[in-house]
Design an enzyme around this catalytic site. Structure first.
Site, PDB file in Angstrom:
ATOM      1  N   HIS A  91       0.832  -1.200   0.000  1.00 45.33           N
ATOM      2  CA  HIS A  91       0.000   0.000   0.000  1.00 45.33           C
ATOM      3  C   HIS A  91       0.869   1.253   0.000  1.00 45.33           C
ATOM      4  CE1 HIS A  91      -3.998  -1.863   1.303  1.00 45.33           C
ATOM      5  NE2 HIS A  91      -3.159  -2.871   1.134  1.00 45.33           N
ATOM      6  N   ASP A 143      -6.003   5.502   3.167  1.00 46.09           N
ATOM      7  CA  ASP A 143      -6.160   4.082   2.862  1.00 46.09           C
ATOM      8  C   ASP A 143      -7.396   3.538   3.561  1.00 46.09           C
ATOM      9  OD1 ASP A 143      -5.411   1.649   1.720  1.00 46.09           O
ATOM     10  OD2 ASP A 143      -3.306   1.928   2.269  1.00 46.09           O
TER      11      ASP A 143
END
Length: 465
Positions: A27, A122
């Site tokens: 990520h 996120d």
């Protein structure tokens, strides 16, 4: 380098964006690549992460982008030296998510002090939209996967409290129908692997659904050329802007491969080596790893297989090294640990990549010139595989038993040889489509066009404050 001026102030100033990724390297680095693209086009970017991750991030992040650190509050059962999901068991990963939730007051103070126009977050930090709204900041959920991964979630419904449903999964919208026909039980379980939390804790599924439902806009690491149906479907169903960022391929990595590995790869002709890796956070059982290696050996091609276990499974790692071990000196090499994947998939000798279906790994390998053999393990890897195999027809998958997903060495051999050996009709189609996809990814100016389009949409979003 010009700056993007915003209207409505007494003086012009660049767009101010804060990037806040989750603590998983799969990520973090898409956030890094998006940060670099934005900064190169005049956007002022600030990157948030833990102090222990700064040195590794700084190697890839534009040196002009400042990094601000926050601290993880202590959580019972979470060791103080765990600061990313790399090698984590699911228990530790859940505790890490709880620690991220506990950073909310710190992040609120940082955002209040920085006062950006936009925060890009996120899905684990699904509370960011609420914090941002109170501060008058627009929140962008950045999906580091792709559009189809969220489209698959929508099939379960966008209400955070609605239970996932197999029936909804089997009834996708028309644009995606062909990709979900004859879905198998192991695929359903894999796609639902993030649907359950621990006790009262929010599951990954509920975090994702909440992020999609509450943010001001969704950014997806994809392009219309690859995923137009899913992107359009997202926009119509979510009723909010969906902003493609492009695939954000980093520049060719600097440096060289480890001398021992480079020397080994250099022994083989162009496009003949099979590379196998499942990233840093997807794992096979020991039985599956042994079956996989046996199948690769049966192909007759030289191979490099990087197979890892979780950090809390030392016996498995020892068994892996003892029973599979390193086979350097022959035509095969099996190892564990970190490898420089971007350089490996670009090496002329590497022609095939057996992978877990991680989106970044997929586009990286296609751009590097590799044929793809898919073996998804969890979550978004299943819809990614369906996209590549069924819609784009630019990859093949290893056939597996419907109920539990078990695969045989014979199935591994067949999949690899389909894309590596001339003469197969299916292989010819897949190789041609893989080549077309590579041409799209390498198209000059494509990423820059997406970056500028993304900034334009951010500007319009901010102007709606």
């Amino acid at each position: 380098m010009g700056s993007l001026a915003m209207e409505g102030d007494n003086h012009d100033q660049p767009l101010q964006v804060v990037m806040f990724p989750y603590l998983a390297f799969g990520h973090i680095f898409p956030f890094v690549h998006l940060s670099n693209a934005l900064a190169a086009n005049g956007v002022n970017v600030t990157f948030l992460t833990l102090p222990s991750l700064v040195p590794k991030i700084r190697l890839s992040l534009d040196p002009n982008i400042p990094i601000l650190s926050y601290k993880l509050p202590p959580i019972d059962g979470l060791p103080s030296d765990v600061y990313s999901t790399n090698g984590c068991s699911e228990v530790l990963a859940e505790l890490l998510r709880q620690a991220m939730d506990a950073t909310r007051p710190q992040i609120a103070k940082i955002l209040a002090k920085l006062s950006p126009q936009v925060v890009v977050f996120d899905f684990v930090q699904c509370w960011v939209p609420e914090v941002a709204e109170l501060l008058g900041i627009k929140s962008i959920y950045f999906c580091v996967f792709n559009a189809i991964s969220i489209a698959s979630t929508i099939l379960f419904g966008l209400t955070p409290h609605q239970r996932p449903s197999l029936w909804r999964l089997r009834l996708p919208p028309r644009e995606l129908l062909s990709m979900y026909l004859r879905v198998k039980p192991y695929e359903v379980r894999g796609m639902l692997s993030n649907a359950h939390g621990s006790g009262s804790e929010a599951s990954n599924f509920s975090r994702l659904v909440s992020s999609v439902a509450c943010c001001d806009a969704i950014a997806v690491k994809s392009t219309y050329e690859m995923e137009a149906p899913s992107i359009k479907y997202l926009s119509s169903q979510c009723r909010k802007p969906v902003l493609p960022t492009g695939v954000l391929l980093p520049k060719a990595p600097a440096g060289d491969l480890e001398p021992k590995l480079a020397e080994w790869l250099n022994k083989f002709p162009k496009g003949t080596v099979v590379f196998c890796s499942f990233g840093s956070e997807s794992y096979l059982s020991m039985k599956q790893m042994k079956e996989l290696v046996a199948g690769i050996e049966m192909t007759g091609f030289p191979f490099l297989a990087v197979l890892n276990t979780t950090a809390d499974a030392p016996k498995d790692r020892q068994e892996l090294e003892a029973e599979i071990g390193e086979k350097a000196g022959g035509r095969g090499m099996v190892s564990s640990g970190w490898v420089n994947q971007p350089l490996i998939v670009r090496h002329p000798a590497v022609g095939c990549y057996i992978n877990h279906g991680g989106w970044s790994s997929i586009v990286e390998a296609v751009e590097g010139g590799c044929q793809l053999v898919m073996l998804p393990v969890k979550g978004d890897q299943y819809p990614n595989t369906k996209l590549m195999v069924m819609q784009l027809r630019a990859a093949v998958k290893i056939n597996r038993r419907a109920w539990d997903g078990w695969f045989t060495r014979t199935a591994v051999r067949k999949a690899v040889r389909t894309v590596m050996v001339e003469g197969s009709k299916k292989g010819k189609v897949v190789r041609a489509n893989n080549s077309k996809l590579r041409e799209i990814l390498q198209q000059e100016g494509l990423q820059e066009d997406y970056t500028k389009g993304f900034i334009t949409m951010l500007t319009e979003l901010v102007a709606s404050l």
